[in-house]
Design a protein around this motif. Structure first.
Motif, PDB file in Angstrom:
ATOM      1  N   SER A 141      45.647  32.250  32.160  1.00  0.00           N
ATOM      2  CA  SER A 141      44.742  31.605  33.105  1.00  0.00           C
ATOM      3  C   SER A 141      43.341  32.198  33.059  1.00  0.00           C
ATOM      4  N   GLU A 142      42.390  31.421  33.575  1.00  0.00           N
ATOM      5  CA  GLU A 142      40.991  31.814  33.620  1.00  0.00           C
ATOM      6  C   GLU A 142      40.595  32.084  35.063  1.00  0.00           C
ATOM      7  N   PHE A 143      40.109  33.285  35.316  1.00  0.00           N
ATOM      8  CA  PHE A 143      39.711  33.680  36.665  1.00  0.00           C
ATOM      9  C   PHE A 143      38.193  33.833  36.693  1.00  0.00           C
ATOM     10  N   VAL A 144      37.549  32.934  37.420  1.00  0.00           N
ATOM     11  CA  VAL A 144      36.090  32.844  37.419  1.00  0.00           C
ATOM     12  C   VAL A 144      35.519  33.481  38.680  1.00  0.00           C
ATOM     13  N   PHE A 145      34.539  34.344  38.519  1.00  0.00           N
ATOM     14  CA  PHE A 145      33.788  34.887  39.658  1.00  0.00           C
ATOM     15  C   PHE A 145      32.323  34.917  39.264  1.00  0.00           C
ATOM     16  N   ASP A 146      31.621  33.864  39.643  1.00  0.00           N
ATOM     17  CA  ASP A 146      30.270  33.655  39.128  1.00  0.00           C
ATOM     18  C   ASP A 146      29.279  33.198  40.185  1.00  0.00           C
ATOM     19  N   GLY A 147      29.628  33.369  41.468  1.00  0.00           N
ATOM     20  CA  GLY A 147      28.695  32.959  42.508  1.00  0.00           C
ATOM     21  C   GLY A 147      28.467  31.463  42.578  1.00  0.00           C
ATOM     22  N   GLY A 148      29.365  30.708  41.936  1.00  0.00           N
ATOM     23  CA  GLY A 148      29.228  29.263  41.919  1.00  0.00           C
ATOM     24  C   GLY A 148      28.436  28.714  40.738  1.00  0.00           C
ATOM     25  N   TRP A 149      28.068  29.583  39.790  1.00  0.00           N
ATOM     26  CA  TRP A 149      27.216  29.181  38.674  1.00  0.00           C
ATOM     27  C   TRP A 149      27.790  27.973  37.930  1.00  0.00           C
ATOM     28  N   THR A 150      29.073  28.017  37.577  1.00  0.00           N
ATOM     29  CA  THR A 150      29.655  26.943  36.786  1.00  0.00           C
ATOM     30  C   THR A 150      30.009  25.724  37.630  1.00  0.00           C
TER      31      THR A 150
END
Length: 255
Positions: A241-250
């Motif tokens: 799985s992909e775990f994203v933490f980007d402040g909402g960038w994507t």
């Protein structure tokens, strides 16, 4: 070092790129949560200083992630010093800021060898030890640029997309052995690399923070919180799985 909630008590982890930035934050959080940690990097002075701060639960070793023999030595150190290996964090990585037309083959391949080959060698070398320990977790640090592209960083983007695919293949192969493999996708985190990227963007007339929904750069402690979850048994049903933490960038540009 004072313990927090003990979410990694009894676990042994190997963290690459651990001398500074996100890698150092992962190592500090893991030790605080009860783990024994091998910190690995090519920045020996910085790495030894972090390990010394962490005390008897941590040890530093030099590791160029492109070198198979150094990988074998790092895994051996974990098993000999702490008795086993449960967790690998493939965090080491570099960027190269240049237009495609200005990126040489040597520039491109250096990024590929460190970011992608290094990740592959880590998985291949650590998986047998993690399997022997009864299973565990491999965490591959990709990027939000493993989900969306960006100008003037083609080699980095290519490797971070590739890490997503490598993670999924490894998860399929290693799942039956009890080894989970997931990817982390940080956005702009407060590290030297991210700040260099932000400054490059500003030089091109863009202000990444202005379009970011949360309007701020992330912290290494926030990154460490996600790494802790993936290293712990709390993520026991997560793999590939992909775990994203980007402040909402994507998610798209903020209002």
């Amino acid at each position: 070092m004072e313990r927090d909630t003990g979410r990694l008590v009894g676990k042994v982890a190997l963290v690459t790129g651990a001398a500074k930035g996100q890698g150092a934050a992962h190592a500090r959080r893991f030790v605080a949560e009860g783990a024994k940690v091998v910190l690995a990097d090519v920045l020996d002075d910085d790495g030894m200083q972090v390990a010394a701060e962490l005390g008897a639960d941590a040890v530093y070793t030099g590791l160029d992630v492109r070198d198979e023999q150094q990988w074998a030595a790092a895994v051996d150190l974990a098993t000999e010093r702490f008795g086993k290996l449960d967790v690998l964090v493939n965090n080491a990585g570099v960027n190269h800021f240049a237009a495609i037309s200005d990126t040489t083959t040597a520039d491109f391949m250096r990024v590929v060898e460190i970011n992608l080959l290094g990740c592959f060698l880590g998985i291949r070398t650590a998986a047998p030890a993690i399997t022997a320990a009864g299973g565990g977790s491999i965490i591959n640090v990709s990027s939000m640029n493993g989900l969306v592209g960006a100008a003037h960083t083609s080699a980095y983007v290519a490797t971070k997309f590739a890490i997503r695919g490598l993670t999924k293949s490894a998860a399929i192969e290693l799942g039956p052995l009890g080894v989970r493999v997931n990817s982390m996708h940080p956005g702009a985190i407060d590290t030297d690399m991210a700040r260099a990227g932000i400054e490059m963007a500003k030089g091109l007339g863009m202000d990444p923070m202005a379009a970011l929904p949360l309007r701020r750069i992330g912290t290494v402690d926030e990154a460490a919180s996600l790494a802790l979850f993936l290293a712990s048994d709390e993520s026991s049903y997560s793999t590939g799985s992909e775990f994203v933490f980007d402040g909402g960038w994507t998610a798209g540009p903020g209002a």
